[in-house]
Design a protein around this motif. Structure first.
Motif, short mmCIF file in Angstrom:
data_model
loop_
_atom_site.label_atom_id
_atom_site.label_comp_id
_atom_site.label_asym_id
_atom_site.label_seq_id
_atom_site.Cartn_x
_atom_site.Cartn_y
_atom_site.Cartn_z
N LEU A 150 -19.05 71.92 -5.45
CA LEU A 150 -18.17 73.04 -5.09
C LEU A 150 -16.76 72.51 -4.87
N TYR A 151 -15.80 73.14 -5.54
CA TYR A 151 -14.38 72.83 -5.33
C TYR A 151 -13.69 74.04 -4.73
N VAL A 152 -12.93 73.79 -3.67
CA VAL A 152 -12.16 74.84 -3.00
C VAL A 152 -10.79 74.28 -2.65
N SER A 153 -9.74 75.04 -2.90
CA SER A 153 -8.41 74.63 -2.48
C SER A 153 -7.76 75.75 -1.69
N GLY A 154 -6.87 75.37 -0.77
CA GLY A 154 -6.19 76.37 0.03
C GLY A 154 -5.08 75.75 0.86
N ARG A 155 -4.25 76.60 1.40
CA ARG A 155 -3.10 76.18 2.19
C ARG A 155 -3.51 75.94 3.64
N ILE A 156 -3.06 74.83 4.22
CA ILE A 156 -3.29 74.52 5.63
C ILE A 156 -1.97 74.58 6.39
N THR A 157 -2.01 74.33 7.69
CA THR A 157 -0.84 74.57 8.54
C THR A 157 0.32 73.64 8.25
N THR A 158 0.08 72.52 7.57
CA THR A 158 1.17 71.63 7.20
C THR A 158 2.02 72.18 6.06
N GLY A 159 1.51 73.22 5.40
CA GLY A 159 2.13 73.71 4.18
C GLY A 159 1.55 73.07 2.93
N ASP A 160 0.72 72.03 3.11
CA ASP A 160 0.08 71.36 1.98
C ASP A 160 -1.08 72.20 1.44
N THR A 161 -1.45 71.91 0.19
CA THR A 161 -2.68 72.45 -0.38
C THR A 161 -3.78 71.42 -0.16
N LEU A 162 -4.80 71.81 0.59
CA LEU A 162 -5.95 70.95 0.85
C LEU A 162 -7.00 71.19 -0.23
N HIS A 163 -7.50 70.11 -0.81
CA HIS A 163 -8.54 70.18 -1.84
C HIS A 163 -9.85 69.70 -1.22
N VAL A 164 -10.88 70.54 -1.28
CA VAL A 164 -12.16 70.25 -0.64
C VAL A 164 -13.27 70.28 -1.69
N PHE A 165 -14.14 69.26 -1.65
CA PHE A 165 -15.29 69.19 -2.54
C PHE A 165 -16.55 69.06 -1.69
N VAL A 166 -17.57 69.86 -2.00
CA VAL A 166 -18.86 69.78 -1.30
C VAL A 166 -19.90 69.30 -2.30
N VAL A 167 -20.63 68.25 -1.92
CA VAL A 167 -21.52 67.53 -2.83
C VAL A 167 -22.92 67.47 -2.24
N HIS A 168 -23.93 67.72 -3.07
CA HIS A 168 -25.31 67.38 -2.73
C HIS A 168 -25.87 66.58 -3.89
N ALA A 169 -25.77 65.27 -3.79
CA ALA A 169 -26.14 64.39 -4.90
C ALA A 169 -27.65 64.36 -5.09
N PRO A 170 -28.12 63.96 -6.27
CA PRO A 170 -29.57 63.90 -6.54
C PRO A 170 -30.30 63.02 -5.54
N SER A 171 -31.54 63.39 -5.26
CA SER A 171 -32.35 62.67 -4.28
C SER A 171 -32.79 61.31 -4.83
N ARG A 172 -33.51 60.57 -3.99
CA ARG A 172 -34.03 59.26 -4.38
C ARG A 172 -35.43 59.38 -4.99
N PHE A 173 -35.81 60.56 -5.41
CA PHE A 173 -37.12 60.76 -6.02
C PHE A 173 -37.29 59.82 -7.21
N GLY A 174 -38.42 59.10 -7.24
CA GLY A 174 -38.65 58.12 -8.28
C GLY A 174 -38.19 56.72 -7.91
N GLY A 175 -37.58 56.58 -6.71
CA GLY A 175 -37.11 55.28 -6.25
C GLY A 175 -35.60 55.25 -6.15
N LYS A 176 -35.10 54.54 -5.14
CA LYS A 176 -33.66 54.47 -4.91
C LYS A 176 -32.91 53.87 -6.09
N ASN A 177 -33.39 52.75 -6.62
CA ASN A 177 -32.69 52.09 -7.71
C ASN A 177 -32.80 52.87 -9.02
N ALA A 178 -33.99 53.41 -9.28
CA ALA A 178 -34.20 54.16 -10.52
C ALA A 178 -33.37 55.44 -10.55
N SER A 179 -33.13 56.04 -9.39
CA SER A 179 -32.38 57.30 -9.34
C SER A 179 -30.88 57.10 -9.13
#
Length: 325
Positions: A150-179
């Motif tokens: 998810l990508y979201v951008s918006g104005r914060i109190t500094t006047g800057d545009t804040l860019h926010v990313f929300v991540v849910h990466a793939p699980s370790r199913f099958g093993g940590k190294n293999a995944s």
């Protein structure tokens, strides 16, 4: 002392929370996703009473994240993982204990097989929404689809545009190294988008948060920090000897993270693992405490999540207040 007090008046505290909600599903079967166990007829007997108990528990969790030694204030932003759809986000924001908070929200519509998405709650009083997008990630080989970023951008109190990313990466199913290649694929896709933002605005304030299913020294997390993102949650700790956000076989793991651009990291006051007593239960097998989760296998446990929240607080120079709506 007087100068410090006057300077503090020119700062705005911005509270950012990250939380994996542990399977926040509604009770209605989805015609596309595989969510049958999260229905009244499914293996978990997931009905309205349990659903609303969880929603209110998550609402209480989020509200409690605004409490620290400086007093209580409503969190400005909450990055959420493991939410099913717009319905659960509407119920959380409008009908749970959060209903008086005034939050707006954005949620993805991923191709994840179980229908799992990520979302962002935000206060329109401290963040003026400008743009949002759902970023699809192609998995290598024959790996099934994963959650969108998810990508979201918006104005914060500094006047800057804040860019926010929300991540849910793939699980370790099958093993940590293999995944690991699948989590690296997410990291590569995300950093390509961040690099395009930096090309236009080298000092852009950026936050990246979520469940990365990797710890700070693992390959995907090093990928972010090697590319000039700061893991502001790396040293976060909680009370009661809590040293991670997720506990697996007696070991606390740091798989939830908040990364920040250099500019955003300069405004950081601190980051902690939020672990009040109502979010913990005794770990009967390994000792100590553990998150008060909703289910243990198919046994209903009456809790709220198997992850603990991260809470980061930033002091923003208050140069240009967000326009009111």
């Amino acid at each position: 002392m007087l100068m410090n007090w006057l300077f503090s008046l020119l700062l705005t505290v911005f509270t950012f929370v990250e939380l994996n909600c542990e399977n926040l599903f509604d009770c209605t079967p989805d015609s596309v996703a595989d969510d049958k166990e999260w229905t009244p007829e499914g293996g978990k007997r997931w009905g309205a009473r349990r659903y609303w108990t969880k929603l209110d528990g998550l609402g209480r969790t989020i509200l409690s994240c605004g409490d620290d030694s400086c007093g209580w204030m409503l969190p400005d932003m909450v990055a959420l993982c493991e939410v099913e759809n717009d319905t659960v986000m509407r119920d959380l924001a409008r009908r749970s204990l959060l209903r008086q908070a005034g939050y707006d929200y954005v949620v993805t519509q991923s191709a994840d097989a179980r229908g799992i998405d990520v979302a962002l709650l935000y206060s329109p009083y401290s963040f003026l929404l400008l743009d949002t997008a759902s970023i699809r990630v192609e998995m290598p080989g024959e790996r099934r689809s994963t959650r969108d970023i998810l990508y979201v951008s918006g104005r914060i109190t500094t006047g800057d545009t804040l860019h926010v990313f929300v991540v849910h990466a793939p699980s370790r199913f099958g093993g940590k190294n293999a995944s690991s290649p699948y989590r690296l694929a997410v990291a590569g896709r995300l950093m390509a988008v961040i690099d395009s933002i930096r090309h236009r605005q080298p000092d852009a304030p950026i936050l990246v948060a979520g469940d990365f299913n990797d710890e700070p020294d693992d390959a995907s997390c090093r990928y972010y920090t090697d590319r000039q993102l700061v893991d502001v949650s790396q040293e976060a700790e909680g009370a009661a000897n809590v040293t991670g956000t997720y506990k697996f076989k007696g070991h606390w793991e740091r798989i939830d993270h908040i990364f920040a651009s250099q500019k955003m990291a300069q405004w950081l006051e601190g980051c902690r693992i939020h672990c009040p007593a109502f979010l913990l239960e005794e770990d009967m097998e390994y000792g100590g405490v553990m998150p008060f989760r909703t289910y243990k296998g198919y046994r209903y446990n009456r809790g709220y999540s198997d992850h603990l929240p991260l809470v980061a607080r930033f002091s923003l120079p208050d140069d240009a207040p967000v326009a009111s709506r």
